[in-house]
Design an enzyme around this catalytic site. Structure first.
Site, PDB file in Angstrom:
ATOM      1  N   LEU A   8       0.844  -1.201   0.000  1.00  0.00           N
ATOM      2  CA  LEU A   8       0.000   0.000   0.000  1.00  0.00           C
ATOM      3  C   LEU A   8       0.878   1.250   0.000  1.00  0.00           C
ATOM      4  O   LEU A   8       1.681   1.446   0.910  1.00  0.00           O
ATOM      5  CB  LEU A   8      -0.907   0.014   1.233  1.00  0.00           C
ATOM      6  N   ALA A  10      -0.514   4.457  -1.510  1.00  0.00           N
ATOM      7  CA  ALA A  10      -1.334   5.496  -2.138  1.00  0.00           C
ATOM      8  C   ALA A  10      -1.506   6.711  -1.244  1.00  0.00           C
ATOM      9  O   ALA A  10      -1.976   7.753  -1.682  1.00  0.00           O
ATOM     10  CB  ALA A  10      -2.695   4.921  -2.501  1.00  0.00           C
ATOM     11  N   ARG A  15       2.721  14.584   6.287  1.00  0.00           N
ATOM     12  CA  ARG A  15       3.669  14.943   7.357  1.00  0.00           C
ATOM     13  C   ARG A  15       5.121  14.957   6.898  1.00  0.00           C
ATOM     14  O   ARG A  15       5.999  15.427   7.607  1.00  0.00           O
ATOM     15  CB  ARG A  15       3.510  13.959   8.531  1.00  0.00           C
ATOM     16  N   ASP A 102       5.650   2.519   3.272  1.00  0.00           N
ATOM     17  CA  ASP A 102       6.481   3.405   4.095  1.00  0.00           C
ATOM     18  C   ASP A 102       7.128   2.654   5.255  1.00  0.00           C
ATOM     19  O   ASP A 102       7.470   3.239   6.264  1.00  0.00           O
ATOM     20  CB  ASP A 102       5.652   4.595   4.608  1.00  0.00           C
ATOM     21  N   GLU A 149      -9.404   1.921  15.510  1.00  0.00           N
ATOM     22  CA  GLU A 149      -8.508   3.047  15.230  1.00  0.00           C
ATOM     23  C   GLU A 149      -8.571   4.051  16.386  1.00  0.00           C
ATOM     24  O   GLU A 149      -9.621   4.223  17.011  1.00  0.00           O
ATOM     25  CB  GLU A 149      -8.920   3.728  13.924  1.00  0.00           C
ATOM     26  N   ASN A 164      -1.856  -2.540  16.345  1.00  0.00           N
ATOM     27  CA  ASN A 164      -1.761  -3.124  15.018  1.00  0.00           C
ATOM     28  C   ASN A 164      -0.536  -2.552  14.310  1.00  0.00           C
ATOM     29  O   ASN A 164      -0.446  -1.351  14.094  1.00  0.00           O
ATOM     30  CB  ASN A 164      -3.048  -2.771  14.258  1.00  0.00           C
ATOM     31  N   ASN A 359      39.448  20.438 -17.507  1.00  0.00           N
ATOM     32  CA  ASN A 359      38.650  19.588 -18.395  1.00  0.00           C
ATOM     33  C   ASN A 359      37.445  20.301 -18.980  1.00  0.00           C
ATOM     34  O   ASN A 359      36.733  19.747 -19.797  1.00  0.00           O
ATOM     35  CB  ASN A 359      38.189  18.322 -17.652  1.00  0.00           C
TER      36      ASN A 359
HETATM   37  C1  UD1 Z   1      -2.889   1.973   9.808  1.00  0.00           C
HETATM   38  C2  UD1 Z   1      -3.887   1.070  10.526  1.00  0.00           C
HETATM   39  C3  UD1 Z   1      -3.596   1.097  12.028  1.00  0.00           C
HETATM   40  C4  UD1 Z   1      -2.165   0.662  12.288  1.00  0.00           C
HETATM   41  C5  UD1 Z   1      -1.206   1.543  11.481  1.00  0.00           C
HETATM   42  C6  UD1 Z   1       0.195   0.961  11.599  1.00  0.00           C
HETATM   43  C7  UD1 Z   1      -5.900   1.263   9.176  1.00  0.00           C
HETATM   44  C8  UD1 Z   1      -7.295   1.806   9.128  1.00  0.00           C
HETATM   45  N1  UD1 Z   1      -5.217   1.555  10.274  1.00  0.00           N
HETATM   46  O1  UD1 Z   1      -3.123   3.272  10.297  1.00  0.00           O
HETATM   47  O2  UD1 Z   1      -4.484   0.216  12.706  1.00  0.00           O
HETATM   48  O3  UD1 Z   1      -1.874   0.768  13.656  1.00  0.00           O
HETATM   49  O4  UD1 Z   1      -1.553   1.528  10.093  1.00  0.00           O
HETATM   50  O5  UD1 Z   1       1.097   1.777  10.928  1.00  0.00           O
HETATM   51  O6  UD1 Z   1      -5.494   0.572   8.285  1.00  0.00           O
HETATM   52  N2  UD1 Z   1      -2.713   3.979   2.226  1.00  0.00           N
HETATM   53  C9  UD1 Z   1      -3.237   3.818   0.980  1.00  0.00           C
HETATM   54  N3  UD1 Z   1      -4.425   4.403   0.683  1.00  0.00           N
HETATM   55  C10 UD1 Z   1      -5.130   5.130   1.595  1.00  0.00           C
HETATM   56  C11 UD1 Z   1      -4.580   5.300   2.877  1.00  0.00           C
HETATM   57  C12 UD1 Z   1      -3.385   4.698   3.173  1.00  0.00           C
HETATM   58  O7  UD1 Z   1      -2.648   3.178   0.126  1.00  0.00           O
HETATM   59  O8  UD1 Z   1      -6.196   5.632   1.239  1.00  0.00           O
HETATM   60  C13 UD1 Z   1      -1.407   3.373   2.527  1.00  0.00           C
HETATM   61  C14 UD1 Z   1      -0.402   4.395   2.966  1.00  0.00           C
HETATM   62  O9  UD1 Z   1       0.324   4.891   1.848  1.00  0.00           O
HETATM   63  C15 UD1 Z   1       0.484   3.600   3.914  1.00  0.00           C
HETATM   64  C16 UD1 Z   1      -0.466   2.542   4.473  1.00  0.00           C
HETATM   65  O10 UD1 Z   1      -1.570   2.499   3.606  1.00  0.00           O
HETATM   66  O11 UD1 Z   1       1.523   2.959   3.248  1.00  0.00           O
HETATM   67  C17 UD1 Z   1      -0.918   2.869   5.889  1.00  0.00           C
HETATM   68  O12 UD1 Z   1      -1.556   4.109   5.858  1.00  0.00           O
HETATM   69  P1  UD1 Z   1      -1.501   5.098   7.083  1.00  0.00           P
HETATM   70  O13 UD1 Z   1      -2.262   6.318   6.761  1.00  0.00           O
HETATM   71  O14 UD1 Z   1      -0.108   5.260   7.554  1.00  0.00           O
HETATM   72  O15 UD1 Z   1      -2.340   4.233   8.135  1.00  0.00           O
HETATM   73  P2  UD1 Z   1      -2.682   4.653   9.580  1.00  0.00           P
HETATM   74  O16 UD1 Z   1      -3.880   5.526   9.566  1.00  0.00           O
HETATM   75  O17 UD1 Z   1      -1.468   5.152  10.260  1.00  0.00           O
HETATM   76 CA    CA Z   2       0.918   5.231   9.549  1.00  0.00          CA
END
Ligand code: UD1
Ligand code: CA
Length: 430
Positions: A8, A10, A15, A102, A149, A164, A359
């Protein structure tokens, strides 16, 4: 291997405060997403990357390096969130490992733990003193119930320290069943991938928590995270290299690109930076030198030397304040204060202090070719393009403006003048 991997990537990465897509920020010389792809490709031949923000830029960067990556563009407008990211993703194998783009520090060994076992879902969990920001894992009598969440937590749930880590291995049939059922009735109005846990539990599927190493599952969200991840990655690279036989003096002060290779007995002193795809064999790199994309064999470099891309040093001595760029030096000595660019220098040649290859004429770069056993006096300028044959002596201070034939002396010097007692006339006597 019956495993598909979905990464994932996207999310917007607000930040990070950068115009560069978050996942393209580099750690040890590689975009962080590439570290995730590297580990994914060790486990699977079916790797999908989910993109949206700056999708073209990220995709181009990936395609320049990797083949066989499948891209999926998330419909973020209609289906935001990690669950939305999985909508429409097609996987070929029975089980699907879902990673985050990430998280550059995940290792194959840790992911192996997540893909084993017979549960319908294996999910990564971490115990945290301060769980803020993470989804809380609600466990009842040793069974995972759901992930909540932070923004949706009750005050009690907020105190839960099992979180998680964000990586899951899910049976394909479970994904195909639950992803279409996700909704966005939550605090963030997003489609949460984490909601599949409760769905699976309610459906009497098995959900198995796997305790993972916190350091490996840290997401990189800011430039501070980037620096911390870099430190961890560097520690690993140097640990492995030292185990393989490289000597490092004060390793915590040394930077080494993950693509660098070492062979034989190499010594790397403090403050050295080895960048790009450098290849170093039986060589000694002294304090505070910088090596970029170069090949160095049986040589010693520095202290405080800079070896720029496409340089090849073989059996060569490079001393302090010497800069070499895109040049090949074989059995050469350049001990002090020189710039050698776009040059080829032959065996037995000595380059005196302050020698410069000129050069660049302001428009184009030109080559300098220097033969074998040439003695170049200090403060020589070689105005390229120029060829110096074997067995040539160039006197100190010479500006070489044309080719020099084998066996010759070249000298260009303004004759020295002496004026007796000038000092006393100018400054007076005491
Ligand atoms: C997510 C989890 C959370 C967990 C945390 C760990 C969910 C709802 N929550 O939270 O429980 O503790 O990761 O790091 O999943 N991404 C997409 N499309 C989107 C949103 C995100 O591809 O629409 C990708 C981001 O690029 C990233 C990953 O998903 O690589 C996680 O997204 P992030 O926003 O960091 O998730 P959190 O809200 O932190
Ligand atoms: Ca995150």
């Amino acid at each position: 291997m019956s495993l598909s991997v979905v990464i994932l990537a996207a999310g917007k990465g607000t930040r990070m405060k950068s115009d560069t897509p978050k996942v393209l920020h580099e750690i040890s010389g590689k975009p962080m997403l590439f570290h995730a792809i590297d580990v994914a490709q060790k486990l699977s031949d079916d790797v999908t990357v989910v993109l949206y923000h700056q999708a073209d830029r990220v995709r181009e960067a990936i395609e320049a390096v990797y083949q066989n990556i499948i891209f999926h563009i998330q419909d973020v407008e209609n289906f935001p969130g990690t669950g939305g990211a999985m909508k429409g993703v097609v996987c070929f194998h029975e089980r699907v490992l879902i990673l985050n783009g990430d998280m550059p520090l995940m290792t194959e060994a840790s992911l192996e733990m997540l893909i084993h076992g017979s549960a319908d879902i294996n999910m990564s969990v971490i115990k945290m003193e301060n769980p803020s920001g993470y989804g809380r894992v609600i466990i009842h009598e040793y069974n995972v119930q759901e992930i909540v969440e932070e923004k949706d937590c009750t005050p009690d749930q907020k105190n839960v320290q099992t979180v998680n880590a964000g990586v899951y291995c899910v049976k394909k049939e479970a994904l195909e069943k639950y992803i279409p059922q996700l909704n966005n009735t939550n605090a963030q109005k997003e489609y949460y991938l984490t909601d599949i846990i409760k769905m699976a539990v309610d459906d009497e599927k098995t959900v198995s928590p796997v305790l993972v190493i916190e350091e490996e599952f840290k997401g990189v969200n800011s430039k501070l995270d980037l620096a911390l991840a870099e430190e961890i990655f560097q520690r690993r690279i140097k640990y492995d290299l030292m185990k393989a036989g490289v000597i490092m003096r004060l390793p915590e002060t040394i930077y080494i690109d993950c693509r660098a290779k070492f062979e034989g007995e190499c010594i790397i002193e403090s403050g050295v930076s080895i960048q790009g795809e450098s290849h170093i064999i039986n060589s000694h790199i002294k304090t505070n030198s910088v090596i970029e994309d170069s090949y160095i064999k049986d040589s010693d470099v520095g202290p405080m030397a800079r070896i720029r891309p496409k340089t090849k040093l073989i059996d060569t001595h490079i001393g302090n304040f010497v800069e070499v760029k895109k040049s090949t030096l074989t059995s050469v000595k350049a001990g002090h204060l020189s710039y050698i660019g776009d040059a080829t220098v032959g065996e037995g040649t000595n380059i005196g202090a302050g020698t410069i290859t000129c050069n660049y004429d302001g428009k184009k770069k030109y080559e300098t070719i220097i033969g074998k056993n040439v003695f170049i006096g200090s403060d020589t300028q070689l105005v390229a393009p120029v060829t110096v044959a074997d067995d040539v002596l160039i006197a100190a201070g010479t500006t070489v403006t044309g080719d020099i034939e084998k066996g010759s002396l070249a000298i260009s010097r303004t004759p020295m003048k002496k004026i007796e007692n000038f000092f006393y006339k100018f400054f007076g006597t005491k």
